[in-house]
Design a protein around this motif. Structure first.
Motif, mmCIF file in Angstrom:
data_model
loop_
_atom_site.group_PDB
_atom_site.id
_atom_site.type_symbol
_atom_site.label_atom_id
_atom_site.label_comp_id
_atom_site.label_asym_id
_atom_site.label_seq_id
_atom_site.Cartn_x
_atom_site.Cartn_y
_atom_site.Cartn_z
ATOM 1 N N ASP A 22 51.258 4.436 53.433
ATOM 2 C CA ASP A 22 50.777 4.673 52.072
ATOM 3 C C ASP A 22 49.302 5.074 52.050
ATOM 4 O O ASP A 22 48.881 5.879 51.227
ATOM 5 N N LYS A 23 48.525 4.511 52.956
ATOM 6 C CA LYS A 23 47.093 4.838 52.983
ATOM 7 C C LYS A 23 46.880 6.305 53.345
ATOM 8 O O LYS A 23 46.060 6.999 52.728
ATOM 9 N N ALA A 24 47.636 6.783 54.335
ATOM 10 C CA ALA A 24 47.513 8.178 54.752
ATOM 11 C C ALA A 24 47.973 9.113 53.641
ATOM 12 O O ALA A 24 47.333 10.136 53.350
ATOM 13 N N TYR A 25 49.087 8.768 53.012
ATOM 14 C CA TYR A 25 49.602 9.592 51.921
ATOM 15 C C TYR A 25 48.665 9.549 50.719
ATOM 16 O O TYR A 25 48.528 10.530 49.989
ATOM 17 N N LEU A 60 57.450 8.927 48.966
ATOM 18 C CA LEU A 60 57.701 8.024 47.847
ATOM 19 C C LEU A 60 59.033 7.285 47.946
ATOM 20 O O LEU A 60 59.479 6.684 46.972
ATOM 21 N N LEU A 61 59.676 7.332 49.096
ATOM 22 C CA LEU A 61 60.954 6.631 49.256
ATOM 23 C C LEU A 61 60.722 5.143 49.506
ATOM 24 O O LEU A 61 59.685 4.737 50.039
ATOM 25 N N PRO A 62 61.704 4.300 49.146
ATOM 26 C CA PRO A 62 61.556 2.849 49.328
ATOM 27 C C PRO A 62 61.632 2.451 50.805
ATOM 28 O O PRO A 62 62.048 3.252 51.661
ATOM 29 N N PRO A 63 61.259 1.207 51.121
ATOM 30 C CA PRO A 63 61.290 0.744 52.520
ATOM 31 C C PRO A 63 62.679 0.780 53.142
ATOM 32 O O PRO A 63 62.803 0.786 54.378
ATOM 33 N N THR A 64 63.734 0.777 52.323
ATOM 34 C CA THR A 64 65.098 0.810 52.856
ATOM 35 C C THR A 64 65.461 2.174 53.430
ATOM 36 O O THR A 64 66.493 2.310 54.087
ATOM 37 N N ALA A 65 64.624 3.196 53.196
ATOM 38 C CA ALA A 65 64.917 4.542 53.688
ATOM 39 C C ALA A 65 64.504 4.690 55.150
ATOM 40 O O ALA A 65 63.425 4.237 55.549
ATOM 41 N N VAL A 119 65.955 13.481 46.842
ATOM 42 C CA VAL A 119 65.610 12.638 47.992
ATOM 43 C C VAL A 119 64.754 13.426 48.975
ATOM 44 O O VAL A 119 63.793 12.900 49.551
ATOM 45 N N THR A 120 65.073 14.698 49.151
ATOM 46 C CA THR A 120 64.265 15.547 50.019
ATOM 47 C C THR A 120 62.830 15.633 49.511
ATOM 48 O O THR A 120 61.869 15.478 50.271
ATOM 49 N N SER A 121 62.677 15.854 48.208
ATOM 50 C CA SER A 121 61.331 15.968 47.640
ATOM 51 C C SER A 121 60.574 14.650 47.715
ATOM 52 O O SER A 121 59.372 14.630 48.002
ATOM 53 N N MET A 122 61.260 13.533 47.486
ATOM 54 C CA MET A 122 60.597 12.230 47.558
ATOM 55 C C MET A 122 60.194 11.898 48.992
ATOM 56 O O MET A 122 59.164 11.251 49.223
ATOM 57 N N ALA A 123 60.985 12.353 49.956
ATOM 58 C CA ALA A 123 60.629 12.139 51.359
ATOM 59 C C ALA A 123 59.370 12.921 51.706
ATOM 60 O O ALA A 123 58.482 12.418 52.409
ATOM 61 N N VAL A 124 59.271 14.160 51.228
ATOM 62 C CA VAL A 124 58.086 14.977 51.480
ATOM 63 C C VAL A 124 56.843 14.323 50.876
ATOM 64 O O VAL A 124 55.762 14.339 51.469
ATOM 65 N N MET A 125 57.006 13.700 49.698
ATOM 66 C CA MET A 125 55.882 13.068 49.013
ATOM 67 C C MET A 125 55.581 11.663 49.533
ATOM 68 O O MET A 125 54.582 11.058 49.146
#
Length: 343
Positions: A84-87, A61-66, A53-59
């Motif tokens: 998403d555009k910035a990422y 890539l977490l869902p809208p519920t996060a 979850v930490t790595s997905m947050a950095v990327m």
């Protein structure tokens, strides 16, 4: 604690929770770390401790519920709160990720060359022909034999180890400053694991890539990491240089993890019936529905007292070095002494 201006990736007080109709799950709770250029930081812990979850947050890539709070800085850029555009402008170019299972991460109906070329055409503006030629070079870089042939093959035509190397090729196609490897050797045999680790080491040395290695395999950590961050129930509990952590683990949880690793020549405890078994950490990982203002490891710790169950320990130095930038940090009211840790 402010971000380190010299770090290529600086995470401060990162917290992630997931809200549902029934409950809120606190998956990551105030995680902080810095990553220097060319450094390998291993993030370890039991399943469900918040590593992925930490790595997905950095990327991003977490869902809208996060729900995410804290700071994630890539160089001088703040990523937390970005859309998403910035990422999309940095993902694959400045920061990239190797996912756990390449068979589900790779598109089964597209050739290997097309999947590698996609990131090259998006971020570097290469033509189709140029992207294919570069894809062949990347396959050769990660150690895939006959790259000019493999570039036109599909994922199902490759072995598990070769698919994982393809994932690495995609991740490093644009020479990112930071590479996040989420369990890159899971489900691979020992020989293939060694090859994957050799590729990561080579990339670090040749390209100067900084790597965050998410894993539960402490043998892999010993082979490749410079520093280790140990997580438990979503919280950081210890951080230290790899040699120091293995030699003198100061947090009881870290010591329990290391004790459960089978080492050549080491003897395991007897179960009373003549059989030998490895030591284990008693109890279960707590529910993440709530994060108490106390030590989350206290119910499983033989050193716990009333203070551990009523107050949260700070993540602080356990050496003579002062401050959060100290090389060996732990979140424990009663850390192991150097003598106890070395036993």
């Amino acid at each position: 604690m402010s971000p380190n201006p010299e770090a290529v990736l600086s995470v401060r007080d990162l917290s992630v929770s997931f809200r549902t109709d029934a409950r809120t799950v606190h998956a990551v709770d105030h995680v902080s770390f810095d990553l220097a250029a060319g450094e390998v930081l291993a993030v370890v812990g039991e399943s469900g401790c918040g590593k992925s979850v930490t790595s997905m947050a950095v990327m991003g890539l977490l869902p809208p519920t996060a729900h995410i709070t804290g700071s994630i800085r890539l160089g001088t850029r703040e990523l937390a709160g970005g859309d998403d555009k910035a990422y999309g402008k940095i993902r694959g170019k400045d920061i990239a990720m190797i996912f756990q299972e390449p068979m589900t991460s790779l598109n089964p109906v597209l050739t290997i060359g097309r999947q590698i070329g996609e990131v090259l055409r998006r971020h570097q503006g290469l033509s189709k022909k140029e992207a294919r030629a570069r894809a062949v070079e990347l396959l050769d870089l990660v150690g895939i034999p006959a790259p000019a042939q493999r570039v036109d093959e599909y994922p199902h035509q490759l072995s598990g180890g070769m698919r994982q190397r393809v994932m690495i090729a995609i991740a490093v196609a644009c020479d990112p400053a930071v590479l996040i490897a989420d369990e890159p050797t899971t489900a691979l045999d020992v020989t293939v694991q060694a090859g994957i680790l050799e590729v990561l080491q080579s990339l670090r040395e040749r390209l100067g890539t900084a790597i965050v290695l998410i894993t539960h395999d402490l043998g892999v950590v010993a082979d490749i990491a410079d520093r280790v961050l140990v997580m438990y129930a979503g919280r950081p509990v210890e951080q230290a240089p790899v040699d120091e952590l293995f030699a003198t683990p100061r947090h009881p949880y870290t010591r329990g993890l290391l004790s459960a690793v089978l080492r050549p020549g080491a003897s395991a405890a007897s179960d009373g019936g003549g059989k030998r078994r490895l030591p284990e950490i008693p109890g279960l990982v707590p529910s993440l529905d709530s994060q108490p203002d106390a030590c989350t490891f206290a119910p499983r710790c033989d050193r716990a007292d009333e203070r551990c169950t009523t107050a949260r320990p700070g993540f602080k130095s356990v050496t003579d070095d002062a401050g959060a930038g100290a090389p060996h940090l732990a979140a424990c009211w009663h850390p192991n002494t150097l003598q106890e840790a070395a036993q």
